[in-house]
Motif scaffolding. Structure first.
Motif, PDB file in Angstrom:
ATOM      1  N   ASP A 160       0.899  -1.383  -0.084  1.00 28.21           N
ATOM      2  CA  ASP A 160       0.093   0.013   0.122  1.00 28.21           C
ATOM      3  C   ASP A 160       1.068   1.197  -0.019  1.00 28.21           C
ATOM      4  OD1 ASP A 160      -2.191  -1.823   0.153  1.00 28.21           O
ATOM      5  OD2 ASP A 160      -2.289  -1.464   2.351  1.00 28.21           O
ATOM      6  N   LEU A 161       2.151   1.173   0.132  1.00 34.08           N
ATOM      7  CA  LEU A 161       3.138   2.256   0.196  1.00 34.08           C
ATOM      8  C   LEU A 161       3.694   2.406  -1.016  1.00 34.08           C
ATOM      9  CD1 LEU A 161       4.431   1.623   3.773  1.00 34.08           C
ATOM     10  CD2 LEU A 161       2.913   3.504   3.038  1.00 34.08           C
ATOM     11  N   ASP A 162       4.305   3.700  -1.196  1.00 32.26           N
ATOM     12  CA  ASP A 162       5.125   3.727  -2.482  1.00 32.26           C
ATOM     13  C   ASP A 162       6.581   3.109  -2.286  1.00 32.26           C
ATOM     14  OD1 ASP A 162       7.302   6.339  -1.906  1.00 32.26           O
ATOM     15  OD2 ASP A 162       5.752   5.940  -0.396  1.00 32.26           O
ATOM     16  N   PRO A 163       7.179   2.762  -3.394  1.00 30.30           N
ATOM     17  CA  PRO A 163       8.349   2.226  -3.167  1.00 30.30           C
ATOM     18  C   PRO A 163       9.294   2.381  -2.091  1.00 30.30           C
ATOM     19  CG  PRO A 163       8.011   2.223  -5.414  1.00 30.30           C
ATOM     20  CD  PRO A 163       6.898   3.151  -4.597  1.00 30.30           C
ATOM     21  N   LYS A 164       9.759   3.629  -2.168  1.00 32.85           N
ATOM     22  CA  LYS A 164      10.671   4.435  -1.215  1.00 32.85           C
ATOM     23  C   LYS A 164      10.439   4.300  -0.016  1.00 32.85           C
ATOM     24  CE  LYS A 164      13.765   7.613  -3.759  1.00 32.85           C
ATOM     25  NZ  LYS A 164      14.346   8.813  -3.479  1.00 32.85           N
ATOM     26  N   GLY A 173       9.674   0.151  -7.815  1.00 31.94           N
ATOM     27  CA  GLY A 173      10.628   1.283  -7.619  1.00 31.94           C
ATOM     28  C   GLY A 173      11.275   1.787  -8.950  1.00 31.94           C
ATOM     29  N   VAL A 174      11.404   0.282  -9.630  1.00 32.37           N
ATOM     30  CA  VAL A 174      12.199   0.748 -11.080  1.00 32.37           C
ATOM     31  C   VAL A 174      11.045   1.162 -12.182  1.00 32.37           C
ATOM     32  CG1 VAL A 174      12.987  -0.589 -12.807  1.00 32.37           C
ATOM     33  CG2 VAL A 174      13.703  -1.110 -10.509  1.00 32.37           C
ATOM     34  N   THR A 175       9.915   0.711 -12.109  1.00 31.75           N
ATOM     35  CA  THR A 175       8.763   1.090 -12.788  1.00 31.75           C
ATOM     36  C   THR A 175       8.673   2.653 -12.773  1.00 31.75           C
ATOM     37  OG1 THR A 175       7.837  -0.754 -12.789  1.00 31.75           O
ATOM     38  CG2 THR A 175       6.556   0.923 -13.684  1.00 31.75           C
ATOM     39  N   ALA A 176       8.554   3.125 -11.417  1.00 33.29           N
ATOM     40  CA  ALA A 176       8.445   4.501 -11.069  1.00 33.29           C
ATOM     41  C   ALA A 176       9.662   5.470 -11.224  1.00 33.29           C
ATOM     42  CB  ALA A 176       7.997   4.591  -9.528  1.00 33.29           C
ATOM     43  N   GLY A 177      10.528   4.850 -11.762  1.00 30.12           N
ATOM     44  CA  GLY A 177      11.939   5.770 -11.875  1.00 30.12           C
ATOM     45  C   GLY A 177      12.553   5.997 -10.597  1.00 30.12           C
ATOM     46  N   VAL A 178      12.418   5.501  -9.690  1.00 35.04           N
ATOM     47  CA  VAL A 178      13.107   5.908  -8.321  1.00 35.04           C
ATOM     48  C   VAL A 178      14.119   4.966  -7.935  1.00 35.04           C
ATOM     49  CG1 VAL A 178      11.364   7.346  -7.528  1.00 35.04           C
ATOM     50  CG2 VAL A 178      11.276   4.920  -6.786  1.00 35.04           C
ATOM     51  N   PHE A 205      21.572   5.364   9.862  1.00 34.06           N
ATOM     52  CA  PHE A 205      22.747   4.947   9.017  1.00 34.06           C
ATOM     53  C   PHE A 205      22.120   3.728   7.992  1.00 34.06           C
ATOM     54  CE2 PHE A 205      26.835   3.207   8.054  1.00 34.06           C
ATOM     55  CZ  PHE A 205      27.355   3.944   7.743  1.00 34.06           C
ATOM     56  N   ASN A 206      21.467   2.864   8.765  1.00 35.27           N
ATOM     57  CA  ASN A 206      20.992   1.634   8.076  1.00 35.27           C
ATOM     58  C   ASN A 206      20.008   2.092   6.982  1.00 35.27           C
ATOM     59  OD1 ASN A 206      22.521   0.050   9.387  1.00 35.27           O
ATOM     60  ND2 ASN A 206      20.898  -0.993  10.578  1.00 35.27           N
ATOM     61  N   ILE A 207      19.120   3.012   7.331  1.00 35.15           N
ATOM     62  CA  ILE A 207      18.137   3.287   6.193  1.00 35.15           C
ATOM     63  C   ILE A 207      18.939   4.119   5.042  1.00 35.15           C
ATOM     64  CG2 ILE A 207      16.176   5.090   5.673  1.00 35.15           C
ATOM     65  CD1 ILE A 207      15.301   4.456   8.472  1.00 35.15           C
ATOM     66  N   ASP A 208      19.974   4.961   5.458  1.00 42.82           N
ATOM     67  CA  ASP A 208      20.577   5.688   4.344  1.00 42.82           C
ATOM     68  C   ASP A 208      21.515   4.409   3.575  1.00 42.82           C
ATOM     69  OD1 ASP A 208      21.714   7.839   3.210  1.00 42.82           O
ATOM     70  OD2 ASP A 208      23.455   7.823   4.675  1.00 42.82           O
ATOM     71  N   THR A 209      21.848   3.631   4.149  1.00 40.15           N
ATOM     72  CA  THR A 209      22.949   2.498   3.445  1.00 40.15           C
ATOM     73  C   THR A 209      21.955   1.661   2.311  1.00 40.15           C
ATOM     74  OG1 THR A 209      24.423   2.042   5.547  1.00 40.15           O
ATOM     75  CG2 THR A 209      24.043   0.477   3.736  1.00 40.15           C
ATOM     76  N   ILE A 210      20.634   1.378   2.833  1.00 37.52           N
ATOM     77  CA  ILE A 210      19.968   0.637   1.988  1.00 37.52           C
ATOM     78  C   ILE A 210      19.398   1.576   0.742  1.00 37.52           C
ATOM     79  CG2 ILE A 210      17.777  -0.560   2.015  1.00 37.52           C
ATOM     80  CD1 ILE A 210      20.272  -2.051   3.201  1.00 37.52           C
ATOM     81  N   MET A 211      18.986   2.824   1.383  1.00 36.40           N
ATOM     82  CA  MET A 211      18.420   3.873   0.227  1.00 36.40           C
ATOM     83  C   MET A 211      19.560   3.895  -0.925  1.00 36.40           C
ATOM     84  SD  MET A 211      15.278   3.971   0.409  1.00 36.40           S
ATOM     85  CE  MET A 211      14.333   3.721   1.852  1.00 36.40           C
ATOM     86  N   ARG A 212      20.620   4.344  -0.363  1.00 36.33           N
ATOM     87  CA  ARG A 212      21.828   4.536  -1.388  1.00 36.33           C
ATOM     88  C   ARG A 212      22.198   3.465  -2.363  1.00 36.33           C
ATOM     89  NH1 ARG A 212      25.610   8.524  -0.694  1.00 36.33           N
ATOM     90  NH2 ARG A 212      24.850  10.159   0.731  1.00 36.33           N
ATOM     91  N   LEU A 213      21.834   2.174  -1.514  1.00 41.00           N
ATOM     92  CA  LEU A 213      22.082   1.071  -2.692  1.00 41.00           C
ATOM     93  C   LEU A 213      21.222   0.754  -3.716  1.00 41.00           C
ATOM     94  CD1 LEU A 213      23.740  -1.694  -2.722  1.00 41.00           C
ATOM     95  CD2 LEU A 213      22.095  -2.641  -0.727  1.00 41.00           C
ATOM     96  N   VAL A 214      19.854   1.226  -3.552  1.00 43.03           N
ATOM     97  CA  VAL A 214      18.842   1.166  -4.587  1.00 43.03           C
ATOM     98  C   VAL A 214      18.452   2.334  -5.250  1.00 43.03           C
ATOM     99  CG1 VAL A 214      17.634  -0.889  -3.309  1.00 43.03           C
ATOM    100  CG2 VAL A 214      17.197   1.546  -3.069  1.00 43.03           C
ATOM    101  N   THR A 215      19.062   3.181  -4.991  1.00 41.25           N
ATOM    102  CA  THR A 215      18.864   4.702  -5.748  1.00 41.25           C
ATOM    103  C   THR A 215      19.617   4.623  -6.951  1.00 41.25           C
ATOM    104  OG1 THR A 215      18.487   5.881  -3.618  1.00 41.25           O
ATOM    105  CG2 THR A 215      18.827   7.306  -5.627  1.00 41.25           C
ATOM    106  N   ILE A 216      19.144   5.181  -7.949  1.00 44.54           N
ATOM    107  CA  ILE A 216      19.851   5.243  -9.367  1.00 44.54           C
ATOM    108  C   ILE A 216      21.023   6.184  -9.231  1.00 44.54           C
ATOM    109  CG2 ILE A 216      19.671   6.178 -11.829  1.00 44.54           C
ATOM    110  CD1 ILE A 216      16.627   6.004 -11.406  1.00 44.54           C
TER     111      ILE A 216
END
Lengths: 217, 217
Positions: free
Chosen positions: B90-94, B153-158, B206-217
């Motif tokens: 129900d949530l957006d990918p990020k 997330g990929v489809t949404a371009g994020v 820090f963990n959220i940052d790590t994971i977000m940077r990992l999947v971000t374009i």
DNA sequence: CAATTAACGCACTAACTAGTTACTTCTTTA
DNA sequence: TAAAGAAGTAACTAGTTAGTGCGTTAATTG
């Protein structure tokens, strides 16, 4: 590991060799503690596998826990000394960081006992490590190693500012450690052979990517 | 946990209650296994803390290992079911990914027995989990959960393309698990109270940052 | 309500386990 | 070379430990 009695180089081999016996006991103990944990390891088994008498264990190490403490200290000192030998200060920041990530992974892979020993120590709330001053000293060197890589990277404009070296250190260990220590349950949960050659290669690449993205601007 | 005998709602409370006794045994066993590992836990202690007779443990669970297996299965089923209840679809990918990272961290923090049980199971090369079919089924759901977040997330371009959902899953677990399971040795190695309130907050960020940077374009 | 079934508990055992006692044998050195 | 000390061993002990045999009591059911 080489003691006072090995000073004279050309001496005849001894039948009774305290240092060699000690070393055999430590080696066997490391394997047994790693395989079964502190609680699960059997002193009799350690003695047998060391080809030593059980009495010798108590003579040299006082108790089962004393033996465990020595094994654990040796294990930590070994990885800390190997890290220092990488001479990361001679590499550019990105190269140094990548080399550290790769080294950490490969060390865990080649020394799986290290992972189990650390797990066992944490089950016992680090009561043995707490007593060890030498471990604290050698750990400080690791943190300052990563600190200086980060600083050099920031100065060179390749790393972003504000990354906590301790958090980075923990994360470098985490991404390798978790994968390997939980390889048995992981193989079931993810229905994939995590220890296959290509799986291991994929993981180290992923880990390098994770860490690089974390520090890059 | 509620068995066949609880069908009729308005029945009188029983003095002899098999389900309640079973539940008390499981609860005590979880704590004892988590505290001491499978090898270190004592059946007598579990019986005492469950306010049950030791004979009952063997009656309901056949053996110490049978009891451990049930405890372990219950623990895995609990986290897997809690993950499903997050309704990340129900949530957006990020937002979904961040919520999963945060949930995983908080689950480990509130259920430290889970970490120790998994460690113990890995010490035994996952011999108990191997037998459990239900665990495999519920694990698949977790992987497909992360897969679909990634795809959306990929489809949404994020999110960038090509991130392996299994590797991502492992990494989300790793960055929290390692920090918490090794909190005792970690506190010594890094000479910092890793369990202090602000330290925990710093780590989850820090963990959220790590994971977000990992999947971000 | 009698008979059956299931829950529960006591007391035991056989095997194991960390640590020790008392001794022998080898090596070094005064 | 004699004495001292260190290395090594076998057999034992006292305490634990997982697992059981068998009897008792409560709940269920025909």
């Amino acid at each position: 590991m080489s003691g006072e009695q090995t000073e004279k180089p050309g001496r005849k081999p001894r039948i009774r060799d305290a240092e060699a016996t000690k070393a055999r006991i430590l080696d066997a103990a490391k394997k047994e503690f790693a395989k079964n944990g502190l609680g699960g390891a059997r002193v009799d088994d350690i003695a047998e596998k060391a080809k030593a008498n059980k009495r010798m264990i108590y003579h040299y190490f006082e108790s089962k826990e004393g033996l465990f403490q020595t094994v654990l200290e040796d294990a930590y000192l070994d990885i800390r000394s190997a890290e220092q030998k990488l001479h990361l200060e001679d590499l550019d920041p990105k190269g140094a960081l990548e080399k550290l990530v790769r080294f950490t992974w490969e060390y865990y892979l080649k020394n799986p006992e290290f992972l189990t020993l650390v797990n066992s120590e944490n089950l016992h709330r680090a009561k043995h490590l707490k007593k060890s001053e030498i471990i604290k000293v050698s750990s400080r060197k690791l943190v300052s190693l990563v600190s200086s890589i980060l600083e050099r990277g920031v100065t060179a404009g390749v790393f972003r500012d504000g990354v906590d070296p301790v958090q980075l250190n923990i994360t470098i260990a985490a991404v390798g450690y978790y994968y390997l220590t939980n390889r048995f349950t992981g193989t079931i949960i993810y229905e994939r052979d995590l220890m296959a050659k290509d799986a291991l290669e994929q993981r180290i690449q992923f880990n390098i990517d994770t860490i690089m993205r974390l520090v890059t601007i």
